[in-house]
Design a protein around this motif. Sequence first.
Motif, PDB file in Angstrom:
ATOM      1  N   LYS A  18       6.234   3.012   2.740  1.00  0.00           N
ATOM      2  CA  LYS A  18       6.186   2.544   1.347  1.00  0.00           C
ATOM      3  C   LYS A  18       6.836   1.150   1.243  1.00  0.00           C
ATOM      4  O   LYS A  18       6.334   0.287   0.518  1.00  0.00           O
ATOM      5  CB  LYS A  18       6.900   3.570   0.447  1.00  0.00           C
ATOM      6  CG  LYS A  18       6.907   3.242  -1.021  1.00  0.00           C
ATOM      7  CD  LYS A  18       5.492   3.324  -1.597  1.00  0.00           C
ATOM      8  CE  LYS A  18       5.397   3.271  -3.099  1.00  0.00           C
ATOM      9  NZ  LYS A  18       6.175   2.295  -3.784  1.00  0.00           N
ATOM     10  N   ARG A  19       7.923   0.948   1.995  1.00  0.00           N
ATOM     11  CA  ARG A  19       8.564  -0.383   1.981  1.00  0.00           C
ATOM     12  C   ARG A  19       7.575  -1.432   2.487  1.00  0.00           C
ATOM     13  O   ARG A  19       7.523  -2.559   1.977  1.00  0.00           O
ATOM     14  CB  ARG A  19       9.836  -0.363   2.848  1.00  0.00           C
ATOM     15  CG  ARG A  19      11.020   0.314   2.183  1.00  0.00           C
ATOM     16  CD  ARG A  19      12.303   0.080   2.957  1.00  0.00           C
ATOM     17  NE  ARG A  19      12.430   0.925   4.135  1.00  0.00           N
ATOM     18  CZ  ARG A  19      12.914   2.173   4.124  1.00  0.00           C
ATOM     19  NH1 ARG A  19      13.348   2.714   3.013  1.00  0.00           N
ATOM     20  NH2 ARG A  19      12.980   2.873   5.245  1.00  0.00           N
ATOM     21  N   ILE A  20       6.760  -1.065   3.476  1.00  0.00           N
ATOM     22  CA  ILE A  20       5.772  -2.008   4.012  1.00  0.00           C
ATOM     23  C   ILE A  20       4.683  -2.276   2.973  1.00  0.00           C
ATOM     24  O   ILE A  20       4.306  -3.427   2.730  1.00  0.00           O
ATOM     25  CB  ILE A  20       5.172  -1.454   5.333  1.00  0.00           C
ATOM     26  CG1 ILE A  20       6.252  -1.496   6.423  1.00  0.00           C
ATOM     27  CG2 ILE A  20       3.936  -2.238   5.748  1.00  0.00           C
ATOM     28  CD1 ILE A  20       5.878  -0.813   7.729  1.00  0.00           C
ATOM     29  N   ASN A  25      -9.840  -5.703   7.564  1.00  0.00           N
ATOM     30  CA  ASN A  25     -10.824  -4.707   7.133  1.00  0.00           C
ATOM     31  C   ASN A  25     -10.612  -3.332   7.765  1.00  0.00           C
ATOM     32  O   ASN A  25     -11.301  -2.387   7.439  1.00  0.00           O
ATOM     33  CB  ASN A  25     -12.244  -5.207   7.459  1.00  0.00           C
ATOM     34  CG  ASN A  25     -12.581  -6.460   6.671  1.00  0.00           C
ATOM     35  OD1 ASN A  25     -12.368  -6.513   5.456  1.00  0.00           O
ATOM     36  ND2 ASN A  25     -13.052  -7.497   7.343  1.00  0.00           N
ATOM     37  N   GLY A  26      -9.672  -3.223   8.692  1.00  0.00           N
ATOM     38  CA  GLY A  26      -9.422  -1.951   9.375  1.00  0.00           C
ATOM     39  C   GLY A  26      -8.471  -1.078   8.568  1.00  0.00           C
ATOM     40  O   GLY A  26      -8.124  -1.407   7.434  1.00  0.00           O
ATOM     41  N   PRO A  27      -8.020   0.054   9.169  1.00  0.00           N
ATOM     42  CA  PRO A  27      -7.065   0.942   8.483  1.00  0.00           C
ATOM     43  C   PRO A  27      -5.858   0.150   7.969  1.00  0.00           C
ATOM     44  O   PRO A  27      -5.245  -0.626   8.708  1.00  0.00           O
ATOM     45  CB  PRO A  27      -6.659   1.931   9.585  1.00  0.00           C
ATOM     46  CG  PRO A  27      -7.804   1.919  10.547  1.00  0.00           C
ATOM     47  CD  PRO A  27      -8.382   0.541  10.513  1.00  0.00           C
ATOM     48  N   SER A  28      -5.553   0.350   6.689  1.00  0.00           N
ATOM     49  CA  SER A  28      -4.564  -0.503   6.011  1.00  0.00           C
ATOM     50  C   SER A  28      -3.180   0.130   6.006  1.00  0.00           C
ATOM     51  O   SER A  28      -2.993   1.289   6.406  1.00  0.00           O
ATOM     52  CB  SER A  28      -5.016  -0.693   4.562  1.00  0.00           C
ATOM     53  OG  SER A  28      -4.941   0.565   3.906  1.00  0.00           O
ATOM     54  N   ALA A  29      -2.218  -0.637   5.467  1.00  0.00           N
ATOM     55  CA  ALA A  29      -0.860  -0.107   5.306  1.00  0.00           C
ATOM     56  C   ALA A  29      -0.899   1.124   4.394  1.00  0.00           C
ATOM     57  O   ALA A  29      -0.129   2.068   4.579  1.00  0.00           O
ATOM     58  CB  ALA A  29       0.054  -1.183   4.728  1.00  0.00           C
ATOM     59  N   TRP A  30      -1.810   1.128   3.414  1.00  0.00           N
ATOM     60  CA  TRP A  30      -1.929   2.303   2.533  1.00  0.00           C
ATOM     61  C   TRP A  30      -2.361   3.529   3.344  1.00  0.00           C
ATOM     62  O   TRP A  30      -1.853   4.633   3.150  1.00  0.00           O
ATOM     63  CB  TRP A  30      -2.917   2.021   1.387  1.00  0.00           C
ATOM     64  CG  TRP A  30      -2.951   3.159   0.404  1.00  0.00           C
ATOM     65  CD1 TRP A  30      -3.883   4.145   0.324  1.00  0.00           C
ATOM     66  CD2 TRP A  30      -1.963   3.462  -0.602  1.00  0.00           C
ATOM     67  NE1 TRP A  30      -3.554   5.041  -0.667  1.00  0.00           N
ATOM     68  CE2 TRP A  30      -2.383   4.638  -1.252  1.00  0.00           C
ATOM     69  CE3 TRP A  30      -0.780   2.844  -1.003  1.00  0.00           C
ATOM     70  CZ2 TRP A  30      -1.660   5.218  -2.295  1.00  0.00           C
ATOM     71  CZ3 TRP A  30      -0.060   3.417  -2.046  1.00  0.00           C
ATOM     72  CH2 TRP A  30      -0.495   4.589  -2.670  1.00  0.00           C
ATOM     73  N   ASP A  31      -3.312   3.332   4.283  1.00  0.00           N
ATOM     74  CA  ASP A  31      -3.732   4.449   5.148  1.00  0.00           C
ATOM     75  C   ASP A  31      -2.557   4.934   5.995  1.00  0.00           C
ATOM     76  O   ASP A  31      -2.377   6.138   6.210  1.00  0.00           O
ATOM     77  CB  ASP A  31      -4.889   4.029   6.070  1.00  0.00           C
ATOM     78  CG  ASP A  31      -6.149   3.698   5.287  1.00  0.00           C
ATOM     79  OD1 ASP A  31      -6.485   4.459   4.366  1.00  0.00           O
ATOM     80  OD2 ASP A  31      -6.797   2.671   5.588  1.00  0.00           O
ATOM     81  N   GLY A  32      -1.749   3.974   6.489  1.00  0.00           N
ATOM     82  CA  GLY A  32      -0.560   4.340   7.270  1.00  0.00           C
ATOM     83  C   GLY A  32       0.421   5.126   6.424  1.00  0.00           C
ATOM     84  O   GLY A  32       1.036   6.094   6.889  1.00  0.00           O
ATOM     85  N   TYR A  33       0.560   4.714   5.151  1.00  0.00           N
ATOM     86  CA  TYR A  33       1.467   5.398   4.215  1.00  0.00           C
ATOM     87  C   TYR A  33       0.958   6.810   3.926  1.00  0.00           C
ATOM     88  O   TYR A  33       1.701   7.790   3.974  1.00  0.00           O
ATOM     89  CB  TYR A  33       1.570   4.552   2.940  1.00  0.00           C
ATOM     90  CG  TYR A  33       2.398   5.153   1.822  1.00  0.00           C
ATOM     91  CD1 TYR A  33       3.622   5.772   2.064  1.00  0.00           C
ATOM     92  CD2 TYR A  33       1.959   5.085   0.494  1.00  0.00           C
ATOM     93  CE1 TYR A  33       4.375   6.317   1.033  1.00  0.00           C
ATOM     94  CE2 TYR A  33       2.710   5.617  -0.547  1.00  0.00           C
ATOM     95  CZ  TYR A  33       3.919   6.242  -0.271  1.00  0.00           C
ATOM     96  OH  TYR A  33       4.656   6.776  -1.288  1.00  0.00           O
ATOM     97  N   PHE A  34      -0.347   6.917   3.645  1.00  0.00           N
ATOM     98  CA  PHE A  34      -0.930   8.227   3.343  1.00  0.00           C
ATOM     99  C   PHE A  34      -0.712   9.183   4.526  1.00  0.00           C
ATOM    100  O   PHE A  34      -0.319  10.350   4.355  1.00  0.00           O
ATOM    101  CB  PHE A  34      -2.440   8.101   3.053  1.00  0.00           C
ATOM    102  CG  PHE A  34      -2.964   9.254   2.255  1.00  0.00           C
ATOM    103  CD1 PHE A  34      -3.363   9.084   0.941  1.00  0.00           C
ATOM    104  CD2 PHE A  34      -3.034  10.528   2.813  1.00  0.00           C
ATOM    105  CE1 PHE A  34      -3.831  10.172   0.204  1.00  0.00           C
ATOM    106  CE2 PHE A  34      -3.489  11.618   2.073  1.00  0.00           C
ATOM    107  CZ  PHE A  34      -3.890  11.436   0.765  1.00  0.00           C
ATOM    108  N   ALA A  35      -0.946   8.673   5.727  1.00  0.00           N
ATOM    109  CA  ALA A  35      -0.766   9.505   6.929  1.00  0.00           C
ATOM    110  C   ALA A  35       0.690   9.960   7.041  1.00  0.00           C
ATOM    111  O   ALA A  35       0.974  11.117   7.390  1.00  0.00           O
ATOM    112  CB  ALA A  35      -1.183   8.733   8.177  1.00  0.00           C
TER     113      ALA A  35
END
Length: 338
Positions: A105-107, A296-306
């Motif tokens: 989330k900080r990212i 265009n690849g997996p984003s920081a939001w995708d990293g956060y969701f994971a």
Amino acid sequence: MTLRVGVIGTGAIGQEHIHRITNKLTGAKVVAVIDVNKEQVQAVAEKIDAKIYETGHDVIKAEDVDAIIVTSWGPTHEEFVLASIAAGKPVFCEKPLAVTAEGCKRIVDAEIAHGKKLVQVGFMRRYDESYRLLKETIDNQRIGEPLIVHCAHRNPSVPQGLYYGAMPIVDTFIHEIDVLRWLLNDDYVSVQAISPRKTRDAAEDLQDPLMVLLETKKGIRINGEIFVNCRYGYDIQCQVVGETGVANLPEPMSVLMRSEAKLSTDILVDWKKRFIDAFDVEIQEWINDTLKGEVNGPSAWDGYFAAVTADACVEAMEAMNSGKIVPISMPECPKFYL
Ligand code: NAI
Ligand code: NAD
Ligand code: ISE
């Protein structure tokens, strides 16, 4: 134009990515490297004529470095990704983006405050041809609506003493967490965990195998097996049961043999080989996009969701076999990431 890349962490996957950028892909050159293991980084730098820096922060600040690849140990990722954002440099970070949801989330907050996307996460399965074919099958409604997913993530073994506790979730199952959400075009709402009989090959501080049961917003049930001492091979399985049919993840290509009274195919044993083409496509697209100033690849939001999902899976694992169902809830995806 050539993208000048700095790599932080020259262990197993750092060396793999350096090799592919140097020998297989186009448009980039690794000009800077750093690792806390000085002997190892020295050997890597000599092969590619890259400069060695003292710390990851020195690589990020270096004037002749345009973009960063973070392949160091997971707990260091957050610090290097935040520093890359502060320097305004594009950064490709291997999974996990950070080891906690708060770290991710900080990212996310830092990237939104910066005002432009810079971060891509190394969820390479989205680039794998077999997963893409499975997704096409589901998207084209060839098995109707998906109802159930059975999946397994099996490693032959894990290093004793270095792999323990929550790692089956945060280091291993995190790939399924990301790819299934992408595959099903759905989000998770809850999870529970079950421990089957433990293999004799697992260390004392490791529940292996482990089963997690995820539920999605659409009501799909996912039965996930994580078995990291399965001995026989590196085996990634995914079966989607739909209203009118069943779709399986294609097996990696292998010669069908008739020999010694057996009909057989080989099973891979190394994660590097299983996803070698996916890694190539992933990093080439990252280079091309970065040169155009895009992510265009997996984003920081995708990293956060994971990471939010992984945290819930870990909570479920800690209450294993109690029947506890841990809810998974995410805030609305900010416009920035849509
Ligand atoms: P590794 O242990 O072989 O390499 C990590 C390297 O980071 C080591 O050389 C270590 O000395 C270095 N390092 C640690 N802290 C550092 C610091 N503060 N500054 C500089 N260097 C530092 O590990 P491996 O297998 O290469 O994994 C690295 C990352 O890649 C992990 O986050 C892992 O989850 C991810 N990974 C992703 C895979 C995928 O399928 N996408 C496969 C394997 C790893
Ligand atoms: P590794 O242990 O082989 O390499 C990590 C390297 O990071 C080591 O060389 C270590 O010395 C270095 N390091 C640690 N702290 C550092 C720091 N502060 N600064 C610089 N270097 C530092 O591990 P690995 O297998 O290469 O995994 C690295 C990362 O890649 C992990 O996050 C892992 O989850 C991820 N990974 C992803 C996949 C995938 O399938 N996408 C596969 C393997 C690893
Ligand atoms: C490793 O870090 C990976 O990412 C591999 O893909 C996975 O199979 C393995 O379990 C992890 O340790």
